[in-house]
Design a protein around this motif. Structure first.
Motif, PDB file in Angstrom:
ATOM      1  N   THR A 259       0.815  -1.215   0.000  1.00 47.76           N
ATOM      2  CA  THR A 259       0.000   0.000   0.000  1.00 47.76           C
ATOM      3  C   THR A 259       0.850   1.268   0.000  1.00 47.76           C
ATOM      4  O   THR A 259       0.350   2.344  -0.342  1.00 47.76           O
ATOM      5  CB  THR A 259      -0.930   0.027   1.219  1.00 47.76           C
ATOM      6  OG1 THR A 259      -0.139  -0.027   2.419  1.00 47.76           O
ATOM      7  CG2 THR A 259      -1.875  -1.170   1.198  1.00 47.76           C
ATOM      8  N   ASP A 260       2.119   1.135   0.371  1.00 51.72           N
ATOM      9  CA  ASP A 260       2.981   2.315   0.502  1.00 51.72           C
ATOM     10  C   ASP A 260       3.918   2.527  -0.686  1.00 51.72           C
ATOM     11  O   ASP A 260       4.681   3.499  -0.696  1.00 51.72           O
ATOM     12  CB  ASP A 260       3.827   2.205   1.779  1.00 51.72           C
ATOM     13  CG  ASP A 260       2.976   2.156   3.038  1.00 51.72           C
ATOM     14  OD1 ASP A 260       1.942   2.845   3.075  1.00 51.72           O
ATOM     15  OD2 ASP A 260       3.343   1.412   3.975  1.00 51.72           O
ATOM     16  N   GLU A 262       5.588   3.471  -4.267  1.00 55.35           N
ATOM     17  CA  GLU A 262       5.458   4.528  -5.274  1.00 55.35           C
ATOM     18  C   GLU A 262       6.477   4.252  -6.375  1.00 55.35           C
ATOM     19  O   GLU A 262       7.646   3.998  -6.071  1.00 55.35           O
ATOM     20  CB  GLU A 262       5.706   5.911  -4.662  1.00 55.35           C
ATOM     21  CG  GLU A 262       4.648   6.375  -3.692  1.00 55.35           C
ATOM     22  CD  GLU A 262       3.281   6.597  -4.317  1.00 55.35           C
ATOM     23  OE1 GLU A 262       3.201   6.708  -5.562  1.00 55.35           O
ATOM     24  OE2 GLU A 262       2.293   6.651  -3.560  1.00 55.35           O
ATOM     25  N   LYS A 264       2.529   3.424  -7.942  1.00 54.45           N
ATOM     26  CA  LYS A 264       1.602   2.321  -7.724  1.00 54.45           C
ATOM     27  C   LYS A 264       1.071   1.824  -9.076  1.00 54.45           C
ATOM     28  O   LYS A 264       0.239   2.484  -9.691  1.00 54.45           O
ATOM     29  CB  LYS A 264       0.427   2.778  -6.843  1.00 54.45           C
ATOM     30  CG  LYS A 264       0.780   3.017  -5.382  1.00 54.45           C
ATOM     31  CD  LYS A 264      -0.452   3.439  -4.595  1.00 54.45           C
ATOM     32  CE  LYS A 264      -0.210   3.375  -3.092  1.00 54.45           C
ATOM     33  NZ  LYS A 264       0.830   4.303  -2.646  1.00 54.45           N
ATOM     34  N   ALA A 319      -6.933  -0.017   0.774  1.00 49.67           N
ATOM     35  CA  ALA A 319      -5.913   0.907   1.286  1.00 49.67           C
ATOM     36  C   ALA A 319      -4.969   1.340   0.167  1.00 49.67           C
ATOM     37  O   ALA A 319      -4.517   2.497   0.133  1.00 49.67           O
ATOM     38  CB  ALA A 319      -5.132   0.249   2.423  1.00 49.67           C
ATOM     39  N   TYR A 320      -4.666   0.443  -0.742  1.00 53.13           N
ATOM     40  CA  TYR A 320      -3.853   0.766  -1.931  1.00 53.13           C
ATOM     41  C   TYR A 320      -4.531   1.872  -2.738  1.00 53.13           C
ATOM     42  O   TYR A 320      -3.893   2.839  -3.157  1.00 53.13           O
ATOM     43  CB  TYR A 320      -3.706  -0.504  -2.758  1.00 53.13           C
ATOM     44  CG  TYR A 320      -2.758  -0.450  -3.935  1.00 53.13           C
ATOM     45  CD1 TYR A 320      -1.399  -0.686  -3.757  1.00 53.13           C
ATOM     46  CD2 TYR A 320      -3.224  -0.228  -5.229  1.00 53.13           C
ATOM     47  CE1 TYR A 320      -0.520  -0.687  -4.833  1.00 53.13           C
ATOM     48  CE2 TYR A 320      -2.358  -0.222  -6.311  1.00 53.13           C
ATOM     49  CZ  TYR A 320      -1.009  -0.454  -6.107  1.00 53.13           C
ATOM     50  OH  TYR A 320      -0.145  -0.457  -7.186  1.00 53.13           O
ATOM     51  N   SER A 322      -6.839   3.994  -1.562  1.00 49.90           N
ATOM     52  CA  SER A 322      -6.878   5.217  -0.752  1.00 49.90           C
ATOM     53  C   SER A 322      -5.556   5.969  -0.807  1.00 49.90           C
ATOM     54  O   SER A 322      -5.525   7.198  -0.671  1.00 49.90           O
ATOM     55  CB  SER A 322      -7.207   4.875   0.712  1.00 49.90           C
ATOM     56  OG  SER A 322      -8.501   4.326   0.820  1.00 49.90           O
ATOM     57  N   GLY A 323      -4.466   5.227  -1.031  1.00 48.59           N
ATOM     58  CA  GLY A 323      -3.149   5.843  -1.142  1.00 48.59           C
ATOM     59  C   GLY A 323      -2.826   6.339  -2.537  1.00 48.59           C
ATOM     60  O   GLY A 323      -1.674   6.733  -2.788  1.00 48.59           O
ATOM     61  N   GLY A 324      -3.803   6.321  -3.434  1.00 53.92           N
ATOM     62  CA  GLY A 324      -3.592   6.849  -4.779  1.00 53.92           C
ATOM     63  C   GLY A 324      -3.491   5.805  -5.867  1.00 53.92           C
ATOM     64  O   GLY A 324      -3.351   6.151  -7.043  1.00 53.92           O
TER      65      GLY A 324
END
Length: 357
Positions: A259-260, A262, A264, A319-320, A322-324
């Protein structure tokens, strides 16, 4: 066994790639040496021939795509090397990246099925900029297989009891070891293929090929299933540190860090509606089997509930997003754990839409 074949085996080329880490078996379309590389990563107790129907469809429907199916270590034609389960799925992910680099592919699209879906998530965590898109077909939960509760993958017992190599049916392992190609046992590889890899109604095409693929699995404590330890917690077994099933134990694996990453890459989550392996009521989860009365001493759903595998995946992918990030969930009606062989045309259509987008 097989009623008919959907494809011609002469259309596939088998190559051995020395990556510096190990020699990897790679299967490609014989006449497709250029194009946008799509790397296919198979699941547990299988190998790359499970992708032959999908690859044959890409040959006819997508001349711009170059599908490349990779056998993982200890499966198919790739070297049998020990699997360090304490690294989660990283041994496998590193092997696939080494093949990608040895082939000079650059940025790739990834597709992973079952355990291979977890390998793909690990590959994204390691090198997200090198992944153009990813497709997950019935992937295992980001929190592994067995031994967790809740959508956030909390451990039921500190040692991961109920997960790892000790949870496997020993008759199934023995069937792999001896090359059992019959159905006299309820746990024989062929019976498991017919009962759990696919849903009722599958036409049986290329069954012999898939069974041979399953029987190519290297058996032992360093490979499948791995080693195990005893546990004071039900069901009395906990994961060891070696071998395939322990790579997916929640004490060694947590892929929620995807999920974090970059950048993505866009994700497609494809799953069979009738999957009995990766499910919120999995027939391979000892907690669910205990609730059904199939495993003695079950302490009850209040203490050891079934792992919500699909709900856990959805939570991490939400969550992925939601993180863009972007993901699409597609459910293949009537399919089980292997929609790419059960409903190849539907999977092919969804995959091409994803790649085009």
């Amino acid at each position: 066994m097989a009623r008919h074949s959907r494809h011609h085996l002469e259309n596939f080329a088998v190559n051995s790639i020395d990556t510096g880490r190990l020699t990897v078996c790679v299967r490609e379309l014989a006449d497709r040496v250029d194009g946008r590389p799509l790397v296919l990563v198979h699941g547990n107790v299988s190998s790359s021939p499970f992708f032959f129907p999908l690859m044959a469809g890409l040959e006819h429907e997508a001349p711009r795509i170059r599908p490349i199916a990779v056998d993982l270590r200890g499966f198919g034609g790739t070297d049998t090397l020990p699997v360090d389960a304490t690294r989660g799925l990283s041994d496998f992910a590193d092997d696939v990246w080494s093949a990608v680099d040895a082939l000079g592919l650059g940025q790739v699209d990834l597709l992973g099925w079952s355990m291979g879906g977890g390998v793909v998530l690990q590959m994204i965590c390691d090198r997200p900029a090198d992944v153009r898109t990813a497709t997950l077909i019935n992937p295992l939960s980001p929190y592994g297989f067995g031994g967790t509760v809740g959508v956030d993958g909390r451990l039921i017992a500190p040692d991961g009891a109920g997960s790892g190599a000790g949870t496997v049916n020993p008759d199934f392992v023995e069937g792999l070891r001896t090359g059992d190609d019959g159905t006299t046992s309820a746990a024989s590889p062929l019976t498991v293929l017919r009962s759990f890899y696919v849903a009722p109604g599958w036409d049986g095409a290329d069954e012999e090929l898939y069974l041979a693929s399953m029987l190519s699995t290297a058996v032992g404590e360093d490979n499948y299933p791995g080693d195990s330890t005893t546990s004071p917690s039900w069901p009395g077994v906990a994961p060891g540190r070696r071998g395939v099933l322990n790579t997916m134990a929640p004490t060694h694996l947590d892929l929620s860090a995807v999920t974090d990453v970059e950048p993505k890459p866009p994700l497609l989550w494809l799953r069979g509606e009738l999957d009995q392996i990766v499910s919120d009521t999995s027939m391979f989860d000892l907690a669910h089997l205990g609730a059904l009365g199939a495993v003695p001493g079950y302490p009850g759903a209040d203490r050891v509930p079934a792992q919500p595998m699909v709900a856990q995946t959805r939570s991490v992918l939400d969550a992925y997003r939601s993180g863009g990030g972007v993901y699409t969930e597609t459910v293949v009606a009537g399919a089980g754990h292997s929609p790419h062989i059960e409903r190849t045309d539907e999977v092919l259509g969804a995959l091409l839409m994803h790649l085009d987008a």
